[in-house]
Design a protein around this motif. Structure first.
Motif, PDB file in Angstrom:
ATOM      1  N   TRP A 162      70.337  50.799  -4.971  1.00 39.30           N
ATOM      2  CA  TRP A 162      70.276  49.379  -4.599  1.00 39.30           C
ATOM      3  C   TRP A 162      69.786  48.541  -5.778  1.00 39.30           C
ATOM      4  O   TRP A 162      70.364  47.490  -6.093  1.00 39.30           O
ATOM      5  CB  TRP A 162      69.336  49.203  -3.403  1.00 39.30           C
ATOM      6  CG  TRP A 162      69.289  47.797  -2.898  1.00 39.30           C
ATOM      7  CD1 TRP A 162      70.093  47.223  -1.971  1.00 39.30           C
ATOM      8  CD2 TRP A 162      68.377  46.761  -3.328  1.00 39.30           C
ATOM      9  NE1 TRP A 162      69.764  45.901  -1.781  1.00 39.30           N
ATOM     10  CE2 TRP A 162      68.702  45.583  -2.616  1.00 39.30           C
ATOM     11  CE3 TRP A 162      67.329  46.715  -4.244  1.00 39.30           C
ATOM     12  CZ2 TRP A 162      68.020  44.387  -2.783  1.00 39.30           C
ATOM     13  CZ3 TRP A 162      66.638  45.512  -4.429  1.00 39.30           C
ATOM     14  CH2 TRP A 162      66.987  44.370  -3.698  1.00 39.30           C
ATOM     15  N   ILE A 163      68.724  49.009  -6.444  1.00 37.31           N
ATOM     16  CA  ILE A 163      68.198  48.278  -7.604  1.00 37.31           C
ATOM     17  C   ILE A 163      69.258  48.200  -8.693  1.00 37.31           C
ATOM     18  O   ILE A 163      69.473  47.142  -9.305  1.00 37.31           O
ATOM     19  CB  ILE A 163      66.920  48.955  -8.138  1.00 37.31           C
ATOM     20  CG1 ILE A 163      65.787  48.850  -7.107  1.00 37.31           C
ATOM     21  CG2 ILE A 163      66.486  48.327  -9.469  1.00 37.31           C
ATOM     22  CD1 ILE A 163      64.547  49.625  -7.490  1.00 37.31           C
ATOM     23  N   GLU A 164      69.927  49.313  -8.934  1.00 36.72           N
ATOM     24  CA  GLU A 164      70.982  49.365  -9.952  1.00 36.72           C
ATOM     25  C   GLU A 164      72.042  48.298  -9.692  1.00 36.72           C
ATOM     26  O   GLU A 164      72.483  47.594 -10.617  1.00 36.72           O
ATOM     27  CB  GLU A 164      71.603  50.758  -9.928  1.00 36.72           C
ATOM     28  CG  GLU A 164      72.773  50.971 -10.868  1.00 36.72           C
ATOM     29  CD  GLU A 164      73.358  52.369 -10.691  1.00 36.72           C
ATOM     30  OE1 GLU A 164      73.281  53.165 -11.638  1.00 36.72           O
ATOM     31  OE2 GLU A 164      73.904  52.654  -9.599  1.00 36.72           O
ATOM     32  N   ALA A 165      72.429  48.137  -8.435  1.00 33.50           N
ATOM     33  CA  ALA A 165      73.450  47.154  -8.080  1.00 33.50           C
ATOM     34  C   ALA A 165      72.941  45.726  -8.268  1.00 33.50           C
ATOM     35  O   ALA A 165      73.694  44.831  -8.674  1.00 33.50           O
ATOM     36  CB  ALA A 165      73.903  47.365  -6.640  1.00 33.50           C
ATOM     37  N   GLN A 166      71.659  45.498  -7.992  1.00 28.36           N
ATOM     38  CA  GLN A 166      71.108  44.147  -8.092  1.00 28.36           C
ATOM     39  C   GLN A 166      70.952  43.697  -9.529  1.00 28.36           C
ATOM     40  O   GLN A 166      71.214  42.542  -9.861  1.00 28.36           O
ATOM     41  CB  GLN A 166      69.745  44.075  -7.377  1.00 28.36           C
ATOM     42  CG  GLN A 166      69.770  44.462  -5.913  1.00 28.36           C
ATOM     43  CD  GLN A 166      70.817  43.705  -5.126  1.00 28.36           C
ATOM     44  OE1 GLN A 166      70.862  42.479  -5.147  1.00 28.36           O
ATOM     45  NE2 GLN A 166      71.661  44.446  -4.408  1.00 28.36           N
TER      46      GLN A 166
END
Length: 508
Positions: A488-492
């Protein structure tokens, strides 16, 4: 830039299935690119014959619509302390310079069984004792994010698995295997702008991994995305009868949800105050705060926690590391295998001269220090006390992950990975090996003490145009949640590791 380099592992294998891409072409281009970027010194040994043979076998399987695993035809590199059949495994040392194992490590064997294509063995600090990949007999590894690769104006790749991180960052392979004893996967992953995973201790077999610290060594995984990391983990994790420290319960393959299906409202994130330490750069602190705010905005419950024995961890690690090194290095005596000195008149002289010639100063110092700490008069004062403090460090993590009160309990910990972006080589080598490790591994090392999983994910670029990364830690065998939140962090944040291929000016 090679078109296929921009693909994930799943996209790459889908291209093989539909015939748009060929494992042989991808392998040939990887070998060609490794030669073009030889100046990075990411590899100590490239394996063209093996790679082309494995790629050809993969082509035949895809032609028959019978791939043998999720990594079939995927180019992989392996750190030079994992045994590989008929391929030199040197630990970047003179002691093992001519050692060619007759067997595979479990990690190597499982990669083969999944159809992976081995393009080479990667550079490392000698016997994995370092934090920069600068203490190899093959010379230091350079970071592809460097502004300049000439003279000493380049950035270190981190260590001790710097060759693996550099190879992935440069697009020379889709993933690579490293080892992580005190941060040796997460540290170089941070500096090179790739994902670096240290699984739970025992989840991946250590069989065939030449040991540094048996009680902390963990095979690690490098990839350019969290999803690719999961694909490799699914291929290599699980029980192994050849490793007594392997977790014996069956490993269920991880399936990460799509990013838009990830709900963080039930996730509790801890921010350990002790990781706000001396030497932490302003840019890393800002990055840490930014991601914590992103998580809170998405509904995660973020709060400060305390891990009070963090500051003691590096000292405990130093003692236990050197004690286990003294034990592990005793096998290199110049008789059974490894470097053997010539023309020594006695067995004692043979031992002494073989070790003097086969080990560098870093290894010798750790052996001597470890033996001193294990003397009968010192054993209780150093080794026993270090073990007691190690238990306290592990209990710090248990306290926050397993607290009885819901408002005190957290699911994950968010911290920096390294204290700054990648240092210049000429600045890094002004410090002693001990001081380098004490600084570079401050945030990563405690996870090894506790045996918990941890991952480093790149977040953004510093003002110098270098990667800044953060670390997430979780309780043992909680990789599913750890990797879900990491994804999720990677996508954000939208970090693009392929930007590394645009620096310095001369690229593929």
């Amino acid at each position: 830039m090679r078109r296929h380099v921009q693909l994930s592992i799943k996209q790459l294998t889908a291209g093989y299935i539909n015939g748009q891409l060929s494992p042989l072409t991808v392998a040939e281009q990887a070998l060609e690119d490794a030669a073009k970027l030889k100046t990075l010194n990411a590899f100590v040994c490239v394996t063209p014959e093996q790679a082309l043979q494995q790629a050809n076998e993969s082509v035949q399987r895809y032609t028959k619509k019978q791939p043998i695993g999720d990594l079939d035809g995927v180019t992989i590199a392996i750190k030079d302390n994992f045994c590989t059949t008929n391929v030199p495994t040197t630990c970047a040392s003179r002691m093992l310079k001519d050692f060619v194992p007759p067997y595979d490590s479990t990690m190597s064997a499982r990669l083969r069984q999944a159809g992976a294509v081995l393009v080479g063995k990667t550079n490392m600090d000698q016997f994995a004792m370092g934090a920069g990949t600068v203490d190899s007999i093959y010379g230091p590894t350079k970071n592809i994010w460097s502004e300049d690769l000439s003279q000493d104006n380049w950035r270190i790749a981190g260590g001790s698995s710097g060759g693996s991180a550099s190879a992935v960052a440069a697009g020379l392979c889709y993933a690579a295997i490293g080892s992580d004893t005190g941060g040796s996967t997460r540290n170089p992953a941070s500096y090179c702008g790739v994902v670096g995973l240290k699984p739970t201790y025992g989840l991946c077999s250590r069989h065939g991994l030449i040991p540094l610290v048996n009680s902390m060594d963990v095979p690690g995984i490098f990839a350019r995305s969290v999803g690719d990391c999961v694909d490799v983990l699914n291929a290599v994790a699980g029980p192994d009868s050849m490793d007594s420290t392997s977790i014996q319960q069956p490993f269920n393959k991880l399936q990460l949800p799509e990013v838009d299906q990830i709900d963080l409202r039930s996730v509790r994130i801890g921010i350990p105050k002790e990781y706000h330490c001396d030497g932490l750069s302003v840019e890393v602190l800002e990055t840490w705060t930014k991601v914590a705010d992103l998580l809170e905005s998405a509904g995660a419950r973020v709060r400060q926690v305390s891990l009070p024995h963090t500051a003691a961890s590096i000292f405990v690690y130093s003692i236990l590391n050197q004690c286990e090194v003294a034990s592990n290095m005793a096998r290199y005596d110049g008789i059974e295998y490894g470097h053997r000195a010539a023309d020594e008149r006695s067995t004692e002289q043979l031992y002494a001269q073989s070790r003097a010639e086969g080990f560098n100063q870093v290894v010798k110092t750790r052996i001597l220090t470890g033996n001193f700490l294990l003397l009968r008069k010192n054993y209780d004062h150093y080794f026993e006390k270090a073990l007691r403090v190690r238990r306290l460090i592990a209990e710090d993590f248990s306290r926050v992950f397993e607290a009885q009160e819901d408002f005190e309990k957290v699911d994950l910990l968010l911290t920096p990975t390294t204290l700054s972006d990648a240092p210049l080589y000429k600045d890094f080598i002004t410090q002693s090996n001990r001081d380098q490790c004490a600084v570079q591994d401050f945030c990563t090392q405690p996870a090894n003490m506790a045996g918990i999983p941890a991952i480093s994910i790149p977040v953004r670029l510093s003002k110098a145009g270098l990667p800044l990364s953060l670390q997430i830690m979780s309780n043992s065998l909680n990789e599913q949640l750890l990797l879900t939140v990491a994804r999720w962090i990677e996508a954000q944040v939208g970090f693009d590791s392929l930007k590394s291929l645009q620096r310095p000016a001369e690229r593929l």
